[in-house]
Design an enzyme around this catalytic site. Structure first.
Site, PDB file in Angstrom:
ATOM      1  N   ASP A   1     -15.554  42.738  68.929  1.00 51.54           N
ATOM      2  CA  ASP A   1     -15.347  43.928  69.744  1.00 51.54           C
ATOM      3  C   ASP A   1     -16.561  44.171  70.632  1.00 51.54           C
ATOM      4  O   ASP A   1     -17.575  43.482  70.530  1.00 51.54           O
ATOM      5  CB  ASP A   1     -15.059  45.150  68.861  1.00 51.54           C
TER       6      ASP A   1
ATOM      7  N   ASP B   1     -19.167  47.242  71.933  1.00 52.35           N
ATOM      8  CA  ASP B   1     -19.670  48.611  71.842  1.00 52.35           C
ATOM      9  C   ASP B   1     -20.114  49.022  73.238  1.00 52.35           C
ATOM     10  O   ASP B   1     -20.930  48.332  73.869  1.00 52.35           O
ATOM     11  CB  ASP B   1     -20.843  48.697  70.870  1.00 52.35           C
TER      12      ASP B   1
ATOM     13  N   ASP C   1     -15.127  50.048  71.331  1.00 55.40           N
ATOM     14  CA  ASP C   1     -15.547  51.357  70.830  1.00 55.40           C
ATOM     15  C   ASP C   1     -16.343  52.015  71.949  1.00 55.40           C
ATOM     16  O   ASP C   1     -17.440  51.551  72.293  1.00 55.40           O
ATOM     17  CB  ASP C   1     -16.424  51.221  69.580  1.00 55.40           C
TER      18      ASP C   1
ATOM     19  N   LYS D   1     -26.732  36.428  61.226  1.00 52.60           N
ATOM     20  CA  LYS D   1     -25.530  37.265  61.127  1.00 52.60           C
ATOM     21  C   LYS D   1     -24.391  36.520  60.437  1.00 52.60           C
ATOM     22  O   LYS D   1     -23.695  37.083  59.592  1.00 52.60           O
ATOM     23  CB  LYS D   1     -25.091  37.724  62.520  1.00 52.60           C
TER      24      LYS D   1
END
Length: 646
Positions: free
Chosen positions: A130, A132, A184, A245
């Site tokens: 996604d 941000d 988002d 990550k």
């Protein structure tokens, strides 16, 4: 369109030349101060050796199968989506300005921008991730306008799906799927008449006279840009962060919500490693990352720079002033004002799990750097379910997919409070929550019993779900999601009363649901104690049989020449396997309708909580909580309510 929104705001690689030039300029600027970049001088200024370059190439190749790199086509699609969203923001701000009686000539110049932050802005987002983003508006546009007229404008866009607004969140957000990309979108209003095209958000004085929610929304962009400014080599930082990550996600320690570390925390740890080894290649940086943080003296904070001496009245992390800050277990402090601890949610159990993974990561990267194994070993996912003999299964159920999405979000945000409560029990040494949320097959397809779908599988959807009711007129739940918490008990004969712990957790969830008007008929939350041998009731054989895997391949046998098993054995495994076979843990409540010991169940019907175990009401339940009252459980219940810690 390039004048309207500079691509550099959105893309980490809009042009290779631009990236290289920025990298060279950044490198030249920092060469003079590399020894003091960060809070302390560098540990080593050594440059790469040929073997480091070779190991870095191997590292990059090993990341490819996991989808951490995007194709040019996918990258271009993201740019188009952000461009479309930017045009919508500009259109909305102009229309809203005209509605507030602003002259058209002025409304055309007030501007408004979209800024990205998080993994996309850092340039480390993976395929399908996604975005941000932050919508920045001038002073005459309110947050109420954002959640009203802009939300309505988004509703009319054919490429926008799954639109939902979370206006009462700590950081208010609009979530959406925009042409296949999850976004988002936060909102911040600046105290300015207009927002120029290439406006820089780094100036601390921009925060003056803003409300807390605007400051929090701006903080994401400000922190991300400051991290990029504080690393000596951005390209090395990015590849290292991609590896860390991926490792964190594969090892189940990537979740800020559940008390592990989120994306910005991992980015700051990697940035600090880069500061300590400014000339090292990514392969070396990954190894040094584990070396540094496996030995870090928590709760000593991780800081990327000296905190700014700005005083605009906003609260900042400072244990000298704030007593509550002294109790933070793994403080990692954001580098932009107002400085905050990004790991506020970490508790004793999650810290133990994270530190154990750091220790194991160091042992594995030691072997990799010595040529005894490849990088794929680092990314092998451990089998969570083989590590513990006792589990709490949290089951969240509801009657429709939309209800389930909201219900799961609420419960997940509260699980860390349950973990903290369990930790206070002197008989529990660790409560390890698996961050994976397992969606179940529809309950009506499995005789009303939950059975997990493969990890990452979407929740089953029905465009027009049929709501069924039982003979009492109560809505029957059909959608279920599960979380698993591994428990390690003290190695003595025990009678553990967890009823109060579960009651307090379910009361917290229920209270929050009532306050936010989220409660719907059919919503239930249930907590069960399950032994490892009973997990097949909830998980398919393929999930349970999965040993350590890489990208779908079984882990090969370790050669005898590598680090001994004792060295890399997990603390959870050793504490469980060494427990005497005579030890018992008695569960204090039992549900006769369940195949497993049920610690507590609360059903939410018509907005009211109905206790499945009578601890809430203070009366004896049907199944009873016999051990609490000092009465021996019935013969039928005794088998399921006694668990041998063998």
């Amino acid at each position: 369109m390039s004048k309207m929104w500079p691509a550099s705001q959105y893309s980490h690689s809009n042009a290779h030349q631009q990236q290289n030039n920025a990298g060279k300029a950044n490198e030249h600027q920092n060469q003079q101060n590399l020894k003091t970049l960060g809070m302390t001088s560098a540990i080593s200024m050594a440059g790469p050796k040929p073997i480091d370059i070779e190991k870095t190439s191997e590292l990059k190749d090993s990341l490819v199968p996991y989808g951490v790199f995007e194709s040019e086509q996918e990258m271009h699609h993201r740019m188009e989506v952000l461009g479309s969203l930017h045009r919508l923001v500009r259109q909305w701000i102009r229309e809203e300005s005209l509605r507030k009686n602003m002259p058209p000539s002025v409304a055309d110049t007030v501007g408004g921008n979209i800024y990205t932050f998080g993994s996309y802005r850092l340039g480390v987002h993976h395929r399908g991730a996604d975005i941000d983003a932050l919508c920045v508006a001038p002073r005459h546009i309110d947050r109420t306008d954002y959640f009203a007229s802009f939300y309505e404008l988004l509703k009319t866009q054919p490429q926008v799906k799954d639109l939902r607004a979370v206006e009462d969140a700590f950081v208010p957000v609009i979530k959406m799927n925009f042409d296949g990309i999850e976004i988002d979108l936060l909102f911040a209003r600046l105290a300015l008449k207009e927002i120029p095209d290439s406006f820089d958000l780094r100036d601390d004085m921009l925060l003056k006279n803003l409300d807390q929610k605007c400051v929090r929304s701006l903080n994401g962009c400000r922190v991300t840009d400051e991290i990029l400014r504080l690393v000596p080599n951005i390209n090395n930082f990015r590849l290292t962060l991609r590896a860390i990550k991926l490792w964190a996600k594969r090892h189940g320690i990537y979740s800020n919500t559940l008390g592990y570390l989120g994306g910005v925390s991992w980015a700051m740890l990697v940035a600090r490693t880069c500061q300590l080894y400014p000339n090292a290649m990514p392969a070396t940086l990954v190894h040094k990352f584990f070396l540094v943080f496996s030995q870090w003296k928590w709760p000593q904070p991780v800081l990327l720079k000296q905190p700014d001496s700005v005083n605009l009245g906003f609260p900042v992390w400072d244990p000298r002033v704030n007593i509550s800050d002294r109790f933070h277990l793994m403080p990692i402090i954001t580098p932009a004002y107002p400085q905050q601890n990004s790991t506020f949610n970490v508790c004793a159990s999650t810290r133990t799990v994270i530190m154990e993974e750091f220790r194991l990561g160091l042992a594995i990267t030691d072997e990799i750097m010595m040529g005894k194994c490849g990088w794929e070993r680092l990314f092998e996912a451990p089998n969570f379910f083989s590590r513990y003999k006792h589990f709490i299964v949290l089951l969240a159920s509801s009657a429709s997919p939309d209800d389930q999405l909201q219900w799961c979000g609420l419960i997940e945000s509260k699980i860390r409070h349950l973990i903290t409560t369990l930790e206070r029990n002197s008989y529990i040494t660790i409560a390890h929550v698996n961050p994976e949320c397992y969606n179940s097959v529809p309950l009506n397809t499995n005789n009303g019993q939950p059975l997990a779908l493969p990890p990452g599988a979407p929740m089953p959807t029905d465009p027009a779900p049929e709501v069924k009711k039982n003979e009492n007129g109560e809505v029957i739940a059909n959608y279920c999601s599960m979380w698993f918490i591994g428990l390690v008990f003290e190695k003595t004969n025990l009678n553990v009363d967890l009823t109060h712990d579960i009651v307090s957790f379910t009361k917290t969830v229920n209270y929050q649901a009532e306050n936010t008007n989220m409660l719907r008929e059919g919503m239930t939350i249930e907590a069960r104690h399950v032994r490892r041998k009973q997990l097949h009731q909830y998980l398919s054989g393929s999930l349970l049989k999965r040993e350590r895997t890489t990208s779908g391949t079984k882990r090969r046998q370790e050669p005898q020449t590598v680090v001994s098993n004792k060295k890399i054995k997990r603390l959870s495994e050793s504490s469980v396997s060494n427990a005497p076979s005579t030890d018992e843990v008695s569960v204090l409540s039992y549900n006769e309708d369940s195949n497993s010991s049920n610690m507590y169940e609360v059903n939410i019907q018509n907005g009211a909580a109905v206790a499945g175990v009578a601890a809430v009401a203070g009366v004896a339940g049907v199944a009873g909580v016999a051990a609490v009252a000092g009465v021996a459980p019935s013969a039928e219940a005794s088998t399921s309510s006694s668990i041998a810690c063998t």
